[in-house]
Write a protein that holds these residues in place. Sequence first.
Motif, PDB file in Angstrom:
ATOM      1  N   LEU A 111     -28.606  49.702  -7.115  1.00  0.00           N
ATOM      2  CA  LEU A 111     -29.124  50.672  -6.148  1.00  0.00           C
ATOM      3  C   LEU A 111     -28.189  50.799  -4.957  1.00  0.00           C
ATOM      4  O   LEU A 111     -27.952  51.906  -4.456  1.00  0.00           O
ATOM      5  CB  LEU A 111     -30.523  50.269  -5.682  1.00  0.00           C
ATOM      6  CG  LEU A 111     -31.649  50.422  -6.694  1.00  0.00           C
ATOM      7  CD1 LEU A 111     -32.934  49.811  -6.163  1.00  0.00           C
ATOM      8  CD2 LEU A 111     -31.869  51.895  -7.043  1.00  0.00           C
ATOM      9  N   ALA A 112     -27.661  49.669  -4.485  1.00  0.00           N
ATOM     10  CA  ALA A 112     -26.743  49.701  -3.349  1.00  0.00           C
ATOM     11  C   ALA A 112     -25.473  50.465  -3.693  1.00  0.00           C
ATOM     12  O   ALA A 112     -24.952  51.233  -2.861  1.00  0.00           O
ATOM     13  CB  ALA A 112     -26.404  48.280  -2.907  1.00  0.00           C
ATOM     14  N   ASP A 113     -24.971  50.285  -4.907  1.00  0.00           N
ATOM     15  CA  ASP A 113     -23.771  51.012  -5.325  1.00  0.00           C
ATOM     16  C   ASP A 113     -24.049  52.518  -5.329  1.00  0.00           C
ATOM     17  O   ASP A 113     -23.264  53.301  -4.786  1.00  0.00           O
ATOM     18  CB  ASP A 113     -23.329  50.541  -6.707  1.00  0.00           C
ATOM     19  CG  ASP A 113     -22.069  51.252  -7.155  1.00  0.00           C
ATOM     20  OD1 ASP A 113     -21.039  51.129  -6.461  1.00  0.00           O
ATOM     21  OD2 ASP A 113     -22.124  51.970  -8.182  1.00  0.00           O
ATOM     22  N   ASP A 126     -17.712  52.264   6.710  1.00  0.00           N
ATOM     23  CA  ASP A 126     -18.165  50.954   6.241  1.00  0.00           C
ATOM     24  C   ASP A 126     -19.356  51.069   5.293  1.00  0.00           C
ATOM     25  O   ASP A 126     -20.406  50.495   5.529  1.00  0.00           O
ATOM     26  CB  ASP A 126     -18.532  50.094   7.452  1.00  0.00           C
ATOM     27  CG  ASP A 126     -18.429  48.616   7.152  1.00  0.00           C
ATOM     28  OD1 ASP A 126     -17.786  48.261   6.148  1.00  0.00           O
ATOM     29  OD2 ASP A 126     -18.996  47.831   7.915  1.00  0.00           O
ATOM     30  N   THR A 127     -19.189  51.828   4.220  1.00  0.00           N
ATOM     31  CA  THR A 127     -20.294  52.011   3.279  1.00  0.00           C
ATOM     32  C   THR A 127     -19.926  51.555   1.864  1.00  0.00           C
ATOM     33  O   THR A 127     -20.428  52.083   0.897  1.00  0.00           O
ATOM     34  CB  THR A 127     -20.747  53.484   3.237  1.00  0.00           C
ATOM     35  OG1 THR A 127     -19.637  54.301   2.847  1.00  0.00           O
ATOM     36  CG2 THR A 127     -21.299  53.926   4.575  1.00  0.00           C
ATOM     37  N   GLN A 128     -19.074  50.553   1.765  1.00  0.00           N
ATOM     38  CA  GLN A 128     -18.756  50.014   0.456  1.00  0.00           C
ATOM     39  C   GLN A 128     -20.035  49.441  -0.155  1.00  0.00           C
ATOM     40  O   GLN A 128     -20.950  49.042   0.556  1.00  0.00           O
ATOM     41  CB  GLN A 128     -17.691  48.911   0.546  1.00  0.00           C
ATOM     42  CG  GLN A 128     -16.368  49.349   1.094  1.00  0.00           C
ATOM     43  CD  GLN A 128     -16.324  49.258   2.613  1.00  0.00           C
ATOM     44  OE1 GLN A 128     -17.222  48.726   3.255  1.00  0.00           O
ATOM     45  NE2 GLN A 128     -15.277  49.787   3.198  1.00  0.00           N
ATOM     46  N   MET A 132     -23.493  48.026   1.717  1.00  0.00           N
ATOM     47  CA  MET A 132     -24.793  48.656   1.531  1.00  0.00           C
ATOM     48  C   MET A 132     -25.772  47.707   0.850  1.00  0.00           C
ATOM     49  O   MET A 132     -26.971  47.759   1.096  1.00  0.00           O
ATOM     50  CB  MET A 132     -24.651  49.969   0.753  1.00  0.00           C
ATOM     51  CG  MET A 132     -23.816  51.029   1.489  1.00  0.00           C
ATOM     52  SD  MET A 132     -24.244  51.278   3.238  1.00  0.00           S
ATOM     53  CE  MET A 132     -25.873  51.995   3.083  1.00  0.00           C
ATOM     54  N   LEU A 133     -25.266  46.799   0.004  1.00  0.00           N
ATOM     55  CA  LEU A 133     -26.132  45.782  -0.604  1.00  0.00           C
ATOM     56  C   LEU A 133     -26.715  44.888   0.483  1.00  0.00           C
ATOM     57  O   LEU A 133     -27.912  44.570   0.466  1.00  0.00           O
ATOM     58  CB  LEU A 133     -25.363  44.949  -1.632  1.00  0.00           C
ATOM     59  CG  LEU A 133     -26.129  43.779  -2.253  1.00  0.00           C
ATOM     60  CD1 LEU A 133     -27.399  44.245  -2.952  1.00  0.00           C
ATOM     61  CD2 LEU A 133     -25.219  43.016  -3.220  1.00  0.00           C
TER      62      LEU A 133
END
Length: 159
Positions: A111-113, A126-128, A132-133
């Motif tokens: 989901l984070a990916d 900064d949304t790698q 985000m995980l």
Amino acid sequence: MGVLYDYFRAPDDEAVAKLMAATDGGPVVREGDSPVGDAVDGKGIDPPVVLGKVVSFALDVPWTADLIGERLVWPDGAGEDPEYEGPWVVVLGERARDALAKIPDDRLPGLADRWSHIEELSLYSDTQPEVMLSHLQEFVGLARRARTSGESIYCWICL
């Protein structure tokens, strides 16, 4: 500087009003080494769109602007004043809280990916997926604690 979003849990709207009266700067403000409340620094993650997208992924439903079901709770009358520029607090609907709380840990990385690739986050550097995980784990933890305590999730918003 952009809009600030702090997410926190509280038992009801009255408790939120008391917290807002007691703090200057939102629920993530620290007194000594401790936050004023159980809160997550939401960075640029707004409730209806950015958080709404990951909730839609978790529920496996199409995203809609009202999916989070937020409602203005503080301050009184802010919704009627077009000149008011904040801060204000909204409460998220139970469906959003429960959707986050119910995400199994093994689903979080996927989901984070997926969340890290939404258009609304493309302007942030900064949304790698791993960043985000970390954010998603914080939101899920807050939602689980809120649900277990019979509390709601609120979002303090400041321009």
